[in-house]
Design a protein around this motif. Structure first.
Motif, PDB file in Angstrom:
ATOM      1  N   ALA A   8      80.327  -6.490 -69.336  1.00 41.36           N
ATOM      2  CA  ALA A   8      81.582  -6.849 -69.877  1.00 41.36           C
ATOM      3  C   ALA A   8      82.499  -6.231 -68.962  1.00 41.36           C
ATOM      4  O   ALA A   8      83.795  -6.747 -68.341  1.00 41.36           O
ATOM      5  N   LEU A   9      82.394  -4.967 -68.849  1.00 39.06           N
ATOM      6  CA  LEU A   9      83.193  -4.137 -68.060  1.00 39.06           C
ATOM      7  C   LEU A   9      83.003  -4.618 -66.693  1.00 39.06           C
ATOM      8  O   LEU A   9      84.015  -4.569 -65.755  1.00 39.06           O
ATOM      9  N   LEU A  10      81.736  -4.903 -65.913  1.00 38.24           N
ATOM     10  CA  LEU A  10      81.752  -5.065 -64.712  1.00 38.24           C
ATOM     11  C   LEU A  10      82.280  -6.285 -64.376  1.00 38.24           C
ATOM     12  O   LEU A  10      82.497  -6.513 -63.130  1.00 38.24           O
ATOM     13  N   LEU A  11      82.152  -7.164 -65.261  1.00 35.21           N
ATOM     14  CA  LEU A  11      82.778  -8.710 -64.965  1.00 35.21           C
ATOM     15  C   LEU A  11      84.170  -8.107 -64.453  1.00 35.21           C
ATOM     16  O   LEU A  11      84.590  -8.776 -63.360  1.00 35.21           O
ATOM     17  N   ALA A  12      84.931  -7.449 -65.335  1.00 30.11           N
ATOM     18  CA  ALA A  12      86.415  -7.173 -64.696  1.00 30.11           C
ATOM     19  C   ALA A  12      86.301  -6.696 -63.492  1.00 30.11           C
ATOM     20  O   ALA A  12      87.413  -6.596 -62.788  1.00 30.11           O
ATOM     21  N   ALA A  13      85.273  -5.741 -63.245  1.00 35.33           N
ATOM     22  CA  ALA A  13      85.411  -5.194 -61.829  1.00 35.33           C
ATOM     23  C   ALA A  13      84.557  -5.948 -60.678  1.00 35.33           C
ATOM     24  O   ALA A  13      84.491  -5.458 -59.752  1.00 35.33           O
ATOM     25  N   VAL A 397      89.640 -12.220 -71.292  1.00 31.94           N
ATOM     26  CA  VAL A 397      88.834 -13.364 -70.976  1.00 31.94           C
ATOM     27  C   VAL A 397      87.414 -12.810 -70.588  1.00 31.94           C
ATOM     28  O   VAL A 397      86.296 -13.601 -70.939  1.00 31.94           O
ATOM     29  N   HIS A 398      87.149 -11.881 -69.891  1.00 28.99           N
ATOM     30  CA  HIS A 398      85.969 -11.486 -69.381  1.00 28.99           C
ATOM     31  C   HIS A 398      84.928 -11.017 -70.660  1.00 28.99           C
ATOM     32  O   HIS A 398      83.759 -11.650 -70.861  1.00 28.99           O
ATOM     33  N   ALA A 399      85.520 -10.649 -71.755  1.00 32.05           N
ATOM     34  CA  ALA A 399      84.831 -10.204 -72.961  1.00 32.05           C
ATOM     35  C   ALA A 399      84.550 -11.373 -73.820  1.00 32.05           C
ATOM     36  O   ALA A 399      83.456 -11.614 -74.051  1.00 32.05           O
ATOM     37  N   LYS A 400      85.484 -12.200 -73.691  1.00 30.73           N
ATOM     38  CA  LYS A 400      85.430 -13.779 -74.341  1.00 30.73           C
ATOM     39  C   LYS A 400      84.109 -14.251 -73.913  1.00 30.73           C
ATOM     40  O   LYS A 400      83.212 -14.846 -74.425  1.00 30.73           O
ATOM     41  N   GLU A 401      83.973 -14.439 -72.453  1.00 34.26           N
ATOM     42  CA  GLU A 401      83.082 -15.237 -71.789  1.00 34.26           C
ATOM     43  C   GLU A 401      81.675 -14.515 -71.896  1.00 34.26           C
ATOM     44  O   GLU A 401      80.793 -15.069 -72.082  1.00 34.26           O
ATOM     45  N   TYR A 402      81.799 -13.277 -72.060  1.00 36.70           N
ATOM     46  CA  TYR A 402      80.291 -12.492 -72.164  1.00 36.70           C
ATOM     47  C   TYR A 402      79.794 -12.783 -73.459  1.00 36.70           C
ATOM     48  O   TYR A 402      78.506 -13.181 -73.521  1.00 36.70           O
ATOM     49  N   ILE A 403      80.526 -12.769 -74.568  1.00 39.30           N
ATOM     50  CA  ILE A 403      80.294 -13.238 -75.853  1.00 39.30           C
ATOM     51  C   ILE A 403      79.697 -14.447 -75.880  1.00 39.30           C
ATOM     52  O   ILE A 403      78.741 -14.675 -76.436  1.00 39.30           O
ATOM     53  N   LYS A 404      80.307 -15.378 -75.483  1.00 42.21           N
ATOM     54  CA  LYS A 404      80.084 -16.763 -75.200  1.00 42.21           C
ATOM     55  C   LYS A 404      78.826 -16.995 -74.599  1.00 42.21           C
ATOM     56  O   LYS A 404      77.646 -17.585 -75.244  1.00 42.21           O
ATOM     57  N   ALA A 405      78.655 -16.350 -73.442  1.00 45.01           N
ATOM     58  CA  ALA A 405      77.480 -16.433 -72.655  1.00 45.01           C
ATOM     59  C   ALA A 405      75.899 -15.903 -73.553  1.00 45.01           C
ATOM     60  O   ALA A 405      75.072 -16.285 -73.174  1.00 45.01           O
ATOM     61  N   SER A 406      76.356 -14.690 -74.287  1.00 46.26           N
ATOM     62  CA  SER A 406      75.194 -14.264 -75.099  1.00 46.26           C
ATOM     63  C   SER A 406      74.759 -14.889 -76.331  1.00 46.26           C
ATOM     64  O   SER A 406      73.685 -14.720 -76.794  1.00 46.26           O
ATOM     65  N   GLY A 407      75.639 -16.118 -76.580  1.00 50.80           N
ATOM     66  CA  GLY A 407      75.170 -17.001 -77.554  1.00 50.80           C
ATOM     67  C   GLY A 407      75.376 -16.497 -79.056  1.00 50.80           C
ATOM     68  O   GLY A 407      75.363 -17.151 -79.964  1.00 50.80           O
ATOM     69  N   ASP A 408      75.738 -15.369 -79.161  1.00 49.94           N
ATOM     70  CA  ASP A 408      76.238 -14.831 -80.480  1.00 49.94           C
ATOM     71  C   ASP A 408      77.699 -14.924 -80.654  1.00 49.94           C
ATOM     72  O   ASP A 408      78.285 -13.980 -80.324  1.00 49.94           O
ATOM     73  N   ASN A 409      78.119 -16.013 -81.174  1.00 54.34           N
ATOM     74  CA  ASN A 409      79.655 -16.146 -81.268  1.00 54.34           C
ATOM     75  C   ASN A 409      80.385 -15.373 -82.235  1.00 54.34           C
ATOM     76  O   ASN A 409      81.453 -15.208 -82.244  1.00 54.34           O
ATOM     77  N   ILE A 413      81.872  -6.775 -78.789  1.00 49.58           N
ATOM     78  CA  ILE A 413      81.388  -5.862 -78.011  1.00 49.58           C
ATOM     79  C   ILE A 413      82.434  -4.632 -77.666  1.00 49.58           C
ATOM     80  O   ILE A 413      83.654  -4.804 -77.980  1.00 49.58           O
ATOM     81  N   GLY A 414      82.143  -3.789 -77.074  1.00 48.33           N
ATOM     82  CA  GLY A 414      83.161  -2.556 -76.698  1.00 48.33           C
ATOM     83  C   GLY A 414      83.373  -3.080 -75.006  1.00 48.33           C
ATOM     84  O   GLY A 414      82.584  -3.182 -74.282  1.00 48.33           O
ATOM     85  N   THR A 415      84.855  -2.968 -74.898  1.00 50.34           N
ATOM     86  CA  THR A 415      85.075  -3.354 -73.589  1.00 50.34           C
ATOM     87  C   THR A 415      86.427  -2.493 -73.278  1.00 50.34           C
ATOM     88  O   THR A 415      86.889  -1.743 -74.145  1.00 50.34           O
ATOM     89  N   LEU A 416      87.058  -2.845 -72.024  1.00 51.03           N
ATOM     90  CA  LEU A 416      88.415  -2.167 -71.576  1.00 51.03           C
ATOM     91  C   LEU A 416      88.950  -3.642 -71.403  1.00 51.03           C
ATOM     92  O   LEU A 416      88.464  -4.577 -70.731  1.00 51.03           O
TER      93      LEU A 416
END
Ligand code: SAM
Length: 449
Positions: A8-13, A397-409, A413-416
């Motif tokens: 999730a962090l790296l998505l932002a980066a 948005v990155h965290a939201k997308e990450y959770i969605k992609a993980s399939g666990d709605n 997660i922990g993020t910045l």
């Protein structure tokens, strides 16, 4: 915290491509000698600006100093004009202090905020995350130092540019024996003293041995003063020198960078480490080139570069860095290959250079519990299921997308926030090790690096 939170962090980066800052040119940097002979670019050099210093500055300074225009002389002239550093003494000419006063005044005026106030800051998680990085870095190298020593042998540390003493507790946890604290901002150093006194008072009331490390304070400019002479014992052997979020101030000029490195290395014993954190020059330039302007940032940070990004000077490449409520003053680009070459001269061999995202990747499992305790990442979605007032949902948005992609709605997660991550991912950590030396006929140290 989730195992995959780094993604999730790296998505932002993901946007942060820091590799296209053209490597600069010098092959050898030395006080008084900048030799670029073997560097590719130098073969056809026609313009002095190609050595990395703007032509205008050089011409003007050459005229002033009445010297010719060989590179060595140019550099000497630049040195004399910008700053006068006396080997081992304080600055000679008070009027030539460059940006030191601006920096010191800025830090002296920073309000000391309580925990409550700090936790309301927009960058609370970023600050905690950076504290986690420092803790992990310090622990990693203190552990190596202790592994090479007899049980209970003393460990001595210099916290160079210690500020208000944000790392005092880390030194206590690291069980060191003695700490030298130096900083140019006397108000910050006073706050550091108060913090240490309070911490010592608490330690003596705690159960257990109650004694913590001894401490000494050195107010002054670490880039213009030889600190060793100010130590309570100038023959003291140090195991670790730590310079967190500050070494870049010394890249205002070559003599300042050298002075700071000399201070880092002077009392360090062979096998000891010099560790630090600085903004990554490649990334600072890459972002400017990507946005096509010299100023960029977001709601938590802003960088304004005051030099030509196509020809950044090796020293004095000034930019203003603004970080929400914490920093707002001039800093200088640290061209890392130049730092590595300069460090060699002082017997410091590069061990590691790591962007914060890579550091996090390497340390995330080992530092999991500490990350939780330090609240270094923000829970997403927020535990109350309501986005707190003032928080921009687009930042997650990155965290939201990450959770969605993980399939666990229902996952959390922990993020910045994206804004905080964009600021944090500008930074890198470095580690140098002091090597053994032999001596030449004049009694000068020779380092085999
Ligand atoms: C961002 S703060 C970091 C403080 C501390 N190292 C930390 O991590 O919390 C930068 C510190 O560097 C100090 N500093 C900047 N230039 C300096 C110099 N030339 N000599 C000594 N201290 C300096 C500032 O006064 C400030 O306290």
């Amino acid at each position: 915290m989730n195992d995959d939170l780094e993604q999730a962090l790296l998505l932002a980066a993901a946007d942060a491509d820091s590799r296209n800052f053209e490597d600069q040119n010098l092959d050898e940097v030395d006080s008084g000698t900048v030799e670029c002979k073997e560097a590719e670019f130098y073969k056809n050099i026609t313009d002095t600006s190609d050595v990395g210093i703007e032509r205008n500055t050089i011409d003007e300074e050459c005229q002033d100093a009445n010297v010719g225009s060989s590179n060595n002389e140019l550099f000497e002239a630049t040195k004399r004009k910008h700053v006068e550093v006396d080997e081992g003494a304080d600055i000679v000419n008070e009027s030539l202090k460059g940006y030191a006063n601006v920096v010191a005044t800025h830090y002296n005026q920073l309000e000391e905020k309580g925990l409550d106030e700090r936790s309301k800051s927009r960058i609370v998680y970023l600050r905690n995350f950076h504290n986690w990085i420092k803790s992990m870095l310090i622990n990693e190298y203190l552990t190596k130092i202790k592994d090479g020593k007899k049980h209970n042998a003393p460990v001595r540390v210099h916290d160079m540019c210690c500020g208000k003493g944000g790392d005092l507790l880390k030194w206590k946890k690291g069980n060191i024996s003695h700490l030298i604290c130096s900083d140019i901002a006397s108000v910050s150093l006073d706050q550091c003293k108060t913090r240490y006194t309070d911490m010592k008072g608490r330690a003596s009331r705690e159960r257990g041995p109650g004694n913590i490390y001894t401490i000494e304070y050195i107010p002054g400019d670490c880039s213009r003063t030889r600190l060793r002479e100010k130590y309570s014992d100038p023959s003291m052997k140090l195991d670790l020198v730590s310079c967190q979020f500050a070494f870049h101030y010394s890249f205002e000029s070559l003599p300042q960078a050298e002075c700071m490195l000399r201070n880092a290395s002077d009392c360090l014993q062979p096998g000891g480490y010099f560790i630090g954190t600085i903004p990554d020059a490649y990334d600072l330039i890459a972002r400017a080139r990507r946005c096509g302007g010299n100023s960029y940032g977001n709601k938590v940070y802003r960088v304004s570069l005051d030099f030509d990004t196509n020809k950044p000077p090796l020293f004095g490449a000034k930019y203003n860095f603004h970080l929400d409520g914490v920093v707002d003053c001039p800093e200088f680009l640290v061209h890392f290959p130049t730092l590595v070459k300069l460090a060699k001269k002082f017997g410091l061999k590069l061990v590691r250079q790591e962007k914060f995202c890579d550091f996090f990747e390497r340390m995330k499992m080992e530092g999991r519990n500490l990350m939780n305790n330090m609240r270094g990442l923000e829970a997403y979605p927020p535990p109350d299921a309501v986005t707190p007032v003032g928080i921009d949902p687009n930042d997650y948005v990155h965290a939201k997308e990450y959770i969605k992609a993980s399939g666990d709605n229902n996952g959390r997660i922990g993020t910045l926030s994206k804004s905080e991550w964009e600021a944090s991912s500008l930074y890198m950590a470095f580690v140098f090790e002091k090597v053994k030396n032999t001596w030449n006929a004049d009694g000068a140290p020779i380092y085999d690096i």
